[in-house]
Design a protein around this motif. Structure first.
Motif, short mmCIF file in Angstrom:
data_model
loop_
_atom_site.label_atom_id
_atom_site.label_comp_id
_atom_site.label_asym_id
_atom_site.label_seq_id
_atom_site.Cartn_x
_atom_site.Cartn_y
_atom_site.Cartn_z
N UNK A 1 52.18 39.40 42.77
CA UNK A 1 51.63 39.60 44.11
C UNK A 1 50.30 40.34 44.02
N UNK A 2 49.39 39.96 44.89
CA UNK A 2 48.08 40.59 44.95
C UNK A 2 47.99 41.33 46.28
N UNK A 3 47.67 42.62 46.23
CA UNK A 3 47.49 43.40 47.45
C UNK A 3 46.08 43.16 47.97
N UNK A 4 45.98 42.55 49.14
CA UNK A 4 44.70 42.26 49.78
C UNK A 4 44.65 43.05 51.08
N UNK A 5 44.06 44.22 51.03
CA UNK A 5 44.11 45.09 52.20
C UNK A 5 45.52 45.59 52.40
N UNK A 6 46.05 45.41 53.61
CA UNK A 6 47.41 45.82 53.91
C UNK A 6 48.40 44.67 53.76
N UNK A 7 47.97 43.59 53.13
CA UNK A 7 48.83 42.42 52.97
C UNK A 7 49.12 42.21 51.49
N UNK A 8 50.22 41.51 51.25
CA UNK A 8 50.54 41.09 49.90
C UNK A 8 50.52 39.57 49.81
N UNK A 9 49.82 39.03 48.83
CA UNK A 9 49.72 37.58 48.65
C UNK A 9 50.55 37.20 47.44
N UNK A 10 51.51 36.34 47.63
CA UNK A 10 52.38 35.90 46.54
C UNK A 10 51.76 34.71 45.84
N UNK A 11 51.71 34.74 44.50
CA UNK A 11 51.16 33.65 43.71
C UNK A 11 52.29 33.06 42.86
N UNK A 12 52.53 31.76 43.01
CA UNK A 12 53.67 31.13 42.33
C UNK A 12 53.22 29.89 41.57
N UNK A 13 53.96 29.56 40.54
CA UNK A 13 53.78 28.30 39.82
C UNK A 13 54.68 27.25 40.48
#
Length: 480
Positions: A200-212
């Protein structure tokens, strides 16, 4: 503002796929076409960036001036993702930005409250963040079907900050394999200084999930088409026209140098020079799909055509080529006929997560048996037990693999699918479920702070994410 129909699911893509997956010209088109029943069942719509007019279930997006430059930029991004040098023309990003803005405005105006937007393709990498700003209530999935390059490669692109900012507007980013996931996480964490943890990447106050989450091969469709009498008859006619008594190896590829067509031809030439098979006893059928668009692809065509002429000039006899070369744009019916007409397949790209055609080749041939030469750089090699695995850059080993596939020294090993891949509609439904579950989860804690890095060459302050693409034109104008 005039309010039109609102949709709970919108697929924003760089193209509008065919209504029938069997009319698809490539695996990506087929996968997108397989989404149509799912979109229709949810009363959803498509938002194509290619300028198709609106209609039933299609949100019209008028192409801006310079749309061709934007499409070329997307093609060059695809090349970059395959570790190929890409020479981006001046002004490409302005056109690229304009296309994304138009699609964003159309989607934002047509999405219902808390709708889900599936973004697909290299032409729309800025779209997730634009939608985040216009409609923060939307759930956004970003799907890229090909590899993501190493951070050092991507960071050479002056617009990499804006492109990463665009991607990180999504809730979930789906990439074709774990190596691509690692590359994106490395770019976000090491180069841009964003907190990265557990995929997961923290982008500001959000978390972005990266999946294969790779595109599946539609093996069920390949088996269904292979059973049609008219396709079997067409394959028999094709095989008779080749006039080859022994094995015929099939190569199907576009013009992307990452498909390693030159390496395939070089390996076949080495095989011919070493084993000297009589003309008519073995052949390679190479089908070149589509038209070249980038300078690298035009150069690839010239080299491929010269190499084919050289091989036939050295090893063919009058009326009997050893390399049969066809420039075509086959749909899935045509491809299955080719699969049935040939005995083996060279599926050896240098940078891919999987090769859907290899799985479909094995499925279509069924009890006929199938030989596959697969690249060790591809996950296809592990998913097809019995495949002959080779490093496409190792010319001697590649030639030995071709000889083995041609039956020199004994029958070639038959390849088979380790596990049946999910049907495309099942694959799509699972991704949507993961995206919607992510949106329903607890948001990232507000206490997360961006790790700051010194302003040094090769590093980007986290402010580059916040700034996005807005100051890009000003920086260029100032010569910075």
């Amino acid at each position: 503002m005039i309010r039109g129909r609102r949709y709970g699911l919108i697929v924003a893509a760089d193209r509008l796929p065919p209504a029938d997956p069997d009319d698809a010209r490539e695996s990506v088109d087929a996968a997108l076409a397989s989404l149509r029943p799912l979109v229709a069942a949810q009363s959803g719509a498509w938002a194509p960036a290619g300028g198709e007019s609106g209609g039933d279930g299609v949100i019209g997006v008028a192409p801006p001036a310079g749309a061709d430059a934007a499409a070329l930029g997307a093609r060059l991004l695809h090349s970059l993702d395959h570790h190929r040098p890409a020479d981006f023309p001046a002004g490409w990003f302005d056109s690229y930005l304009s296309v994304n803005r138009r699609v964003a405005a159309a989607v934002a105006a047509s999405a219902s409250g808390a709708a889900t937007v599936w973004v697909h393709g290299h032409q729309l990498q800025l779209l997730p963040r634009m939608l985040r700003r216009l409609r923060p209530d939307l759930t956004v999935a970003m799907h890229l079907h090909c590899a993501f390059p190493p951070a050092e490669t991507y960071a050479r692109l002056p617009e990499h900050r804006a492109l990463l900012s665009g991607l990180l507007g999504a809730d979930v980013i789906a990439l074709p394999h774990h190596r691509a996931v690692d590359n994106l996480l490395d770019l976000a964490g090491r180069v841009h200084g964003l907190p990265v943890r557990d995929g997961r990447i923290a982008a500001g106050h959000r978390g972005v999930r990266v999946i294969a989450y790779p595109l599946p091969a539609d093996t069920a469709a390949a088996r269904r088409l292979a059973a049609l009498p008219q396709l079997r008859a067409g394959a028999a006619r094709l095989r008779a026209a080749l006039r080859v008594t022994g094995p015929v190896l099939l190569s199907v590829a576009g013009w992307d140098p990452a498909d390693a067509v030159e390496q395939r031809l070089d390996a076949f030439e080495r095989f011919l020079a070493q084993h000297r098979p009589a003309p008519g006893t073995v052949a390679l059928l190479h089908v070149a799909c589509g038209e070249p668009r980038t300078p690298a692809e035009h150069g690839q065509r010239e080299r491929v055509e010269r190499l084919i002429a050289k091989i036939n000039g050295s090893h063919a006899s009058v009326g009997q080529a050893v390399v049969h070369y066809v420039r075509s744009d086959p749909d899935r019916r045509d491809l299955v006929a080719l699969y049935l007409a040939c005995d083996g397949m060279l599926a050896t790209p240098t940078h891919h997560g999987a090769v859907a055609a290899a799985h479909e080749f094995v499925a279509a041939r069924g009890e006929l048996g199938a030989t596959v030469v697969a690249s060790e750089s591809s996950s296809t090699a592990a998913a097809l037990p019995g495949a002959i695995v080779v490093n496409p850059h190792d010319a001697i080993a590649f030639a030995a693999a071709v000889a083995r596939a041609a039956g020199v020294g004994g029958p070639p090993p038959p390849a088979r699918d380790a596990d049946a891949p999910p049907a495309p509609e099942v694959w799509a439904r699972r991704l949507l479920t993961a995206v919607q579950a992510r949106a329903a989860a607890t948001p990232a804690p507000r206490g997360v702070r961006t790790r700051r890095l010194p302003a040094a060459p090769g590093h980007t302050r986290p402010g580059g994410y916040a700034a996005g693409w807005a100051p890009l034109a000003a920086r260029r104008a100032a010569g910075r």
